[in-house]
Structures are given as C-alpha cells and as structure tokens.
Design a protein around this motif. Structure first.
Motif, mmCIF file in Angstrom:
data_model
loop_
_atom_site.group_PDB
_atom_site.id
_atom_site.type_symbol
_atom_site.label_atom_id
_atom_site.label_comp_id
_atom_site.label_asym_id
_atom_site.label_seq_id
_atom_site.Cartn_x
_atom_site.Cartn_y
_atom_site.Cartn_z
ATOM 1 N N MET A 97 0.720 -0.971 -0.077
ATOM 2 C CA MET A 97 0.105 0.025 -0.013
ATOM 3 C C MET A 97 0.706 1.223 -0.068
ATOM 4 S SD MET A 97 -2.837 -1.346 -0.619
ATOM 5 C CE MET A 97 -3.813 0.021 -0.414
ATOM 6 N N GLU A 131 0.616 4.195 -2.917
ATOM 7 C CA GLU A 131 0.311 5.592 -2.675
ATOM 8 C C GLU A 131 1.532 6.366 -3.138
ATOM 9 O OE1 GLU A 131 -1.711 6.289 1.937
ATOM 10 O OE2 GLU A 131 0.251 6.726 1.736
ATOM 11 N N GLN A 150 -5.599 -6.684 -5.477
ATOM 12 C CA GLN A 150 -6.352 -6.715 -4.533
ATOM 13 C C GLN A 150 -6.892 -8.186 -4.030
ATOM 14 O OE1 GLN A 150 -10.525 -5.749 -5.658
ATOM 15 N NE2 GLN A 150 -10.848 -4.902 -3.276
ATOM 16 N N LEU A 154 1.585 6.002 5.733
ATOM 17 C CA LEU A 154 0.307 5.806 4.977
ATOM 18 C C LEU A 154 -0.389 6.859 5.339
ATOM 19 C CD1 LEU A 154 -0.630 2.013 5.161
ATOM 20 C CD2 LEU A 154 0.589 3.282 3.357
ATOM 21 N N SER A 155 -1.455 7.103 4.411
ATOM 22 C CA SER A 155 -2.555 7.990 4.796
ATOM 23 C C SER A 155 -3.711 7.603 5.697
ATOM 24 C CB SER A 155 -3.258 8.733 3.453
ATOM 25 O OG SER A 155 -4.267 7.819 2.906
ATOM 26 N N LEU A 193 -9.261 2.204 4.160
ATOM 27 C CA LEU A 193 -9.383 1.090 3.215
ATOM 28 C C LEU A 193 -8.813 -0.042 3.506
ATOM 29 C CD1 LEU A 193 -10.204 0.622 0.129
ATOM 30 C CD2 LEU A 193 -7.752 1.123 -0.489
ATOM 31 N N MET A 194 -7.556 -0.132 4.257
ATOM 32 C CA MET A 194 -7.349 -1.518 4.211
ATOM 33 C C MET A 194 -7.940 -2.213 5.441
ATOM 34 S SD MET A 194 -3.202 -0.697 4.406
ATOM 35 C CE MET A 194 -2.287 -2.383 4.750
ATOM 36 N N THR A 253 -4.122 -1.583 -6.544
ATOM 37 C CA THR A 253 -4.586 -2.816 -6.356
ATOM 38 C C THR A 253 -5.555 -3.524 -7.259
ATOM 39 O OG1 THR A 253 -6.554 -1.712 -5.054
ATOM 40 C CG2 THR A 253 -4.664 -2.147 -3.934
ATOM 41 N N LYS A 273 -6.767 8.012 5.147
ATOM 42 C CA LYS A 273 -7.816 7.277 4.179
ATOM 43 C C LYS A 273 -7.280 5.679 3.484
ATOM 44 C CE LYS A 273 -11.159 8.826 2.742
ATOM 45 N NZ LYS A 273 -12.315 8.617 3.193
ATOM 46 N N THR A 274 -6.044 5.610 3.402
ATOM 47 C CA THR A 274 -5.540 4.191 3.007
ATOM 48 C C THR A 274 -5.742 3.369 4.080
ATOM 49 O OG1 THR A 274 -3.875 5.160 1.364
ATOM 50 C CG2 THR A 274 -3.450 3.013 2.164
#
Length: 419
Positions: free
Chosen positions: A98, A102, A149, A311-312, A318-319, A108, A314-315
């Motif tokens: 990830m 980014e 993904q 990581l952000s 998501l994860m 993914t 938002k990421t």
C-alpha cells in the motif's frame, strides 16, 4: 541478511508511554485474571512461555512475561525476546504494497501478471469424476485476471498446501512451494506452474497470496523484500528487531517452543537467527513485543507514529474495511479457522491484510465492529480495536495451543475494560 536490511538494528526505539490500568479505563483487578490464566498455562505445561501487552489510549497499561524463553536451557522469558511471528508478517507486507500504491507505482486493481509475467498463463483446476470413480484434474481458463486486491484479501484462488488433502494442495506439497532454500523469484516461478483451486474472486481461501505480494514488492521497488522492509518500514518506525532473521549475536534473546501435541514433538519453527533464502512476506518475519506494539499503535494512529507517516488515514481505512462481497464462498477446508473465519456467519470479513469485524454479535468472541486482527501459526496474535482505542498482543511459540490462547486473550482483555 544484507547490511542494508540490518542497518536499523543499531537504533533505539522510543518507548510507548506507560499508564496504570485505571488511568485508561482498565481494571487492575480484572487484568489479574489474565495474569493468573497465563501463569496457569505455564504451570500446567500448556505453553513454554509468553509475553503479553495491552495498551489503551496510546499508553501501555499491561505488560507481563511468563514462563521460559528457552525451555531447553531453562532461561526465563524476557520482554525483549525475539519471536518468529509467522503470519503476523502479512500486515507488514500488505503495508509495503500500500505504500507503493500511494507512491503511484502500482494499483490494487492491477492484474498480477502486469508485474509477474509468469502468472499470465494461470489456469484453474477442476476435478472430474469418471464413471469408474477415478478423478481427473482438468485445467480451465481464468474468467478474469487475478488482481493485487485478490492477493491482499485472499481471493486469488491460490492455496496453502498444509490446509487440506485436495489434489491441488497435494501438488503444492509435492512441488515444495515455499521451500526455505528458494528465492522469492524461484517461489513465483514454481507457483505459476500449478493450477488455482478457485477462480479469482470466487472464494476466500487462506493462501500463499501474501508471499506473492512480497515478490511484487521486489519487482516494483527493485529491492529485496527484506531490504524494502528494513529501509522503508522498520527503519522509519524504529522497529529495531523486526526483519526476516535476527543477527547471530542475538541468539541469546531467541524464544523457542517446547515439545507439544499428542506425540510431544517440537513444532517445526525456524530459529529467529536462521537466515532463510525465502523471504516469505506471508510468514517469514521475526519481531519482538516492543516492535509489534509500535506497529499496532501505528495502525491505531491511522498510519503514523512519532511524527513518521507511512500511509494516509484514508488508506488505513481502506485496508481495515471488509473487502469480501456478500455471500462469498469460504474455501471448503477453511472451517478450521473457527471463530476467526472471515465469514458473514461469524460477523467478520477480510480487508487488505487483516480480518475485520463487520457486525455486532454473531461471533462468539468479544470485540467491536471495525476491530481488525491477525495471528501466526507459531503462536503470535494481535488485534486493534479503534472504538476502544485499544490493542493487545500475544507473543509465544506454540502451534498446538495457538487457538485456545487467542480465545483466552480476547475474553480476558475485553472483560478488563470497565469505563
């Protein structure tokens, strides 16, 4: 391990803050139940030793060592013991992927063969029963390409050879998929010759998918997986003992298993100091309680620790969201996961590297919607509960008792929350 991959070990990690349990809404009296049960496990010979930490609101409120670090020598367990963390490597490799996402170096949604051309010729194996009862394994084309993904959420169609007796799983064992002496590139070349058990996206089947992700990290970054983890994850987060092996000079800190199971055999756990050619992104890493606790706090903080952001937010969101579609099949031999199965019936799903709780109730173990977790076959376990601002980590080396102690941890940590 290369010099690059060990350079971070000279650093000293800043300690996570400490607090009395009551200061963060935990009960010392109730945590004593966890202490007593872990000590009982040592006294009764269930486990050789363990380290347990519980943190809440950014502060470690419980840290205990139990039993022996080395049953053969009688050396007591220590807080800085080195453990083989097995599948608790998976979140670290998923983090690496990830980070590359980014950076715009992959997506993914990309087909895996974009990075691993060997996978362009994959097929799915179908068992056909003849009139005389004999079985034939036919190969059929993929309905769609396997994606990154799919690898992250274990819907790739790949398998583990040790999780059942299906002919495709037996073929994995015969081909020695994941052999310690293979490089990551050799692993992928070998794997590409074998059929998938499922069409990509059709079923959740725990597998070597994260090992394939490790090879994608290498192809995209131009570094060995061990070098990437050391330079871009362990170094910045100051995980001073996390990698694919510990230096030989640290052998005196290594944790070892005891004979177990009905035949009282030593489980086949590599020594933390064994430097294996196969850098298994799915199960090959070594770590300590202090390091993995820092990683859990990193996740709880939304991708940042001590001013270092990998990581952000938002990421991370998501994860740690469910990526399994409603009604997805579970692999036919996945029921051995029990309460940890990422099925709707268990109130769980699977994200990009973690099991994720999706519903209240349903699961027999306590927790919160949105908590995420994973474990290792050698006995390690963690979960992060954002609703409660809590994480807990168990480090031990036992394959026979790994599942009972995950349940003990869930029950006895959650019962200590009193605010």
């Amino acid at each position: 391990m290369s010099p690059t991959a060990t350079a971070h070990r000279s650093a000293t990690p800043p300690a996570l803050p400490r607090a009395r349990p009551e200061a963060v809404g935990l009960s010392s009296e109730r945590l004593a139940r966890l202490t007593a049960r872990m000590q009982q496990g040592v006294d009764e010979g269930e486990i050789p030793g363990a380290v347990v930490w519980v943190a809440r609101r950014g502060q470690v409120a419980y840290e205990q060592c139990f039993g022996l670090r080395d049953p053969q020598s009688g050396a007591p367990m220590t807080a800085d013991a080195l453990f083989r963390i097995a599948s608790m490597s998976k979140p670290i490799t998923s983090l690496a992927i990830m980070m590359l996402v980014e950076q715009g170096k992959l997506a993914t949604s990309d087909p895996v063969e974009q990075y691993l051309p060997e996978f362009a010729q994959l097929t799915v194996g179908q068992l056909v029963t003849a009139d005389d009862g004999t079985l034939t394994l036919n190969r059929v084309p993929l309905k769609r390409s396997m994606t990154v993904q799919d690898l992250l959420r274990h819907t790739s169609g790949l398998v583990y050879g040790f999780t059942g007796n299906h002919p495709i799983k037996q073929a994995y064992n015969q081909a020695k998929v994941g052999r310690h002496g293979d490089t990551n590139a050799e692993f992928v070349t070998k794997l590409a010759q074998l059929p998938l058990l499922h069409q990509p996206g059709a079923a959740w089947e725990y597998s070597v998918s994260t090992d394939v992700l490790g090879r994608i990290v290498e192809v995209v970054s131009g570094q060995g997986l061990d070098e990437f983890v050391a330079e871009h994850i362990a170094g910045p987060l100051r995980l001073v003992d996390t990698g694919f092996s510990a230096p030989a000079s640290q052998a005196s800190r290594s944790a070892y298993p005891q004979p177990e199971g009905p035949n009282l055999q030593l489980p086949p756990i590599p020594k933390p100091t064994d430097d294996l050619a196969f850098k298994s992104g799915g199960g090959g890493m070594v770590s300590t309680m202090a390091d993995y606790a820092r990683l859990c706090q990193f996740w709880l903080n939304g991708g940042e620790l001590d001013g270092v952001r990998l990581l952000s937010r938002k990421t991370v969101a998501l994860m740690t969201s469910n990526h399994l579609h409603p009604g997805i099949a579970m692999g036919p031999e996945m029921s051995f996961f029990g309460s940890h199965l990422p099925s709707a019936e268990m109130g769980q799903g699977f994200g990009l590297g973690f099991a994720v709780r999706t519903a209240p109730g349903l699961n027999p173990l306590p927790g919160s919607v949105g908590d995420f977790s994973w474990s290792g076959i050698y006995g390690t376990y963690f979960w992060v509960d954002p609703q409660e601002e809590l994480f807990a980590v168990l480090m031990m080396q036992s394959t026979a008792m790994r599942v009972p102690y995950r349940i003990i941890m869930r029950n006895l940590v959650n019962q200590a929350i009193v605010d």
